[in-house]
Design a protein around this motif. Sequence first.
Motif, PDB file in Angstrom:
ATOM      1  N   GLN A 233       0.828  -1.208   0.000  1.00 19.28           N
ATOM      2  CA  GLN A 233       0.000   0.000   0.000  1.00 19.28           C
ATOM      3  C   GLN A 233       0.864   1.262   0.000  1.00 19.28           C
ATOM      4  N   TRP A 234       0.296   2.341  -0.533  1.00 19.60           N
ATOM      5  CA  TRP A 234       0.916   3.672  -0.543  1.00 19.60           C
ATOM      6  C   TRP A 234       2.274   3.665  -1.258  1.00 19.60           C
ATOM      7  N   ALA A 237       3.662   7.114  -2.505  1.00 17.92           N
ATOM      8  CA  ALA A 237       4.116   7.958  -1.395  1.00 17.92           C
ATOM      9  C   ALA A 237       5.469   7.489  -0.878  1.00 17.92           C
ATOM     10  N   GLU A 559      -3.476   8.698   7.091  1.00 15.25           N
ATOM     11  CA  GLU A 559      -4.163   9.297   5.945  1.00 15.25           C
ATOM     12  C   GLU A 559      -4.197  10.818   6.072  1.00 15.25           C
ATOM     13  N   LEU A 562      -0.766  12.009   5.039  1.00 14.13           N
ATOM     14  CA  LEU A 562      -0.603  11.959   3.585  1.00 14.13           C
ATOM     15  C   LEU A 562      -1.308  13.139   2.929  1.00 14.13           C
ATOM     16  N   ILE A 595       6.857   8.910   6.638  1.00 15.07           N
ATOM     17  CA  ILE A 595       5.974   8.332   5.616  1.00 15.07           C
ATOM     18  C   ILE A 595       6.370   6.883   5.343  1.00 15.07           C
ATOM     19  N   ALA A 599       4.075   3.559   6.419  1.00 16.07           N
ATOM     20  CA  ALA A 599       3.580   2.687   5.348  1.00 16.07           C
ATOM     21  C   ALA A 599       4.050   1.251   5.543  1.00 16.07           C
ATOM     22  N   SER A 603       0.929  -1.298   6.139  1.00 17.49           N
ATOM     23  CA  SER A 603       0.473  -1.924   4.902  1.00 17.49           C
ATOM     24  C   SER A 603       0.101  -3.395   5.117  1.00 17.49           C
TER      25      SER A 603
END
Length: 610
Positions: A233-234, A237, A559, A562, A595, A599, A603
């Motif tokens: 995920q992400w 980013a 979130e 982000l 970040i 993540a 994730s």
Amino acid sequence: MSSSDPTGHFGPPAEPSLAMGVIGNCAFSALVDQRARIVWCCLPRFDGDPVFNALLEPGDKQGSSPGAFAIEIEDFHEAKQWYEPNTAVLRTQLFDKAGQGVEITDFAPRFYSRSRYFRPITLVRRIRPINGAPRIRVLLDVRFDWGRREPLITQGSNHVRYVGDALTLRLNTDAPISHLLARQPFVLTREHNFLLGADESLSEGIADTARLFEQETISYWRRWSQRLHIPLQWQEAVIRAAITLKLSLFEDTGAIVAAMTTSIPEAPGSQRNWDYRYCWLRDAFFVVRALNSLSEVGTMEDYLRWLSNVVLQARGSHIQPLYGIGLERELPESTLDHLSGYRGMGPVRVGNQAQEHFQHDVYGNVILGAAQAFHDHRLLHRASHAEFKQLETVGEQAVQAYDQPDAGMWELRTRARVHTSSALMCWAACDRLAKIAVVLKEPHRAAYWQGHADVMQERILRESWNEERQAFAESFGGRNLDASVLLMIEVGFIDPKDPRFIATVDALEKYLCDGPYMRRYEAPDDFGKPETAFNICTFWRIDALARIGRKQQALEIFEAMLAARNHVGLLSEDTHPVTGEMWGNFPQTYSMVGIINAAVRLSVPWDSQI
């Protein structure tokens, strides 16, 4: 302005903002605003003189400010900006009111050539029309000596030289030199290229060189990104954060800068303006740790070159919390009163007084930064007994300093205490030395360091706990709360399910949080109470919540963080909890580290989907 005015309808530049992209090549960097103005670029390296300084000197609002490299479109209407995916190549499109447009590509060349990384001190700007026949204006205003001196300008058939006392830059371009020097608007009918760098002639044609540099640089970054071990995920980013961290490496020495700017206030008008263009051992450790988690160990190997020089230079004595990127020990702090500062919010500071501080967490950061080199079999140069002996001298400093007052990791300038976070990192130094000794099959040294770690751990748990607040406090015997105690689980000091740690998370949430955002501490400092949230603290909170079983809450806060990034996925040091605006130096490595860490922690695994 009448339609017959030959200068055309070119409005004032955009207000200074952290809505910018960063370009660089591990030798230097530049910041490009949303309208394709390069507003900050220090040369010949991160801590050098800003040849473009419009970020800290907005200038005349009636026209483009000095100290910038602008490509403007007449009758500007809107702009779009993004990174070429998985690269450090930035693209900006400008459109006029009639829908005509141009695209500007910005980057600093970086690729492998002749058995080395080619990273010249060169900015490349490529511009092409994408719709209609727009009229543009190119404004290149180089400044030297922090904006105090204009260069002597000379020209050739396809170049302009900007001559200063200590540096001379050459612009090679296939755009009309006459229009550039006269600041004359002209219709853009074809592609033009601008290469600003060392005072040297190009070996090939201007367009061919620019095109080759772009192709090779895109290829380098895509291959680099392809090798990252990223969470499911992400992904975008995480890749953007990783590239930004890589850009913060000064590859020549291995130093990692905390940020690429100086004197962006932590909060509006706060005077919390600092110069972050140096290498903090604390910040660098977190950068290395985050990139290692993505299997990018090259940065660690570069950093260890720099770190080993710091350790040897100290010769078993005090290690500073930061050094210059060339290992400079002296970084005298001064203010530049001729510059008004970001949005007029001075002072502008150069140098950093924190180099004089005693911050005892530094010993843990040194050893934590080097520890993986003893365990990782992928490395070209694994650490061994010689490096261990060097690190033991650092460990002895940790033993002596862990219960002594210092300025703490937040670099308080007017008070000293036995900070919990400093003692914690001294414990981590001894704990990791014990683990390294086991790997090196030195049981007596392992027992020695484990013994020190056990003594420290017992005392930290006892003396930092505040029964009244039901939390670990910021100092021994203290009662004030500080987000840095969340690092207890980051370094494996305490079980995250320990009731004392859970109670601490609850207390910090109650007293330090503004919605999803977290401030550093609650007690006033030299400038009063902090107004903005410190982004890395929010990420520490996310990690803590996930580890104690509150993953949904952690996801919601992540979130929010982000969403707090700018339009190209970058974060500064601080976020204003009311306005959501970014403040503090930019881009901040600490924040980009957060970040990645969040993540990776949150994730879902790859094997849940494939």
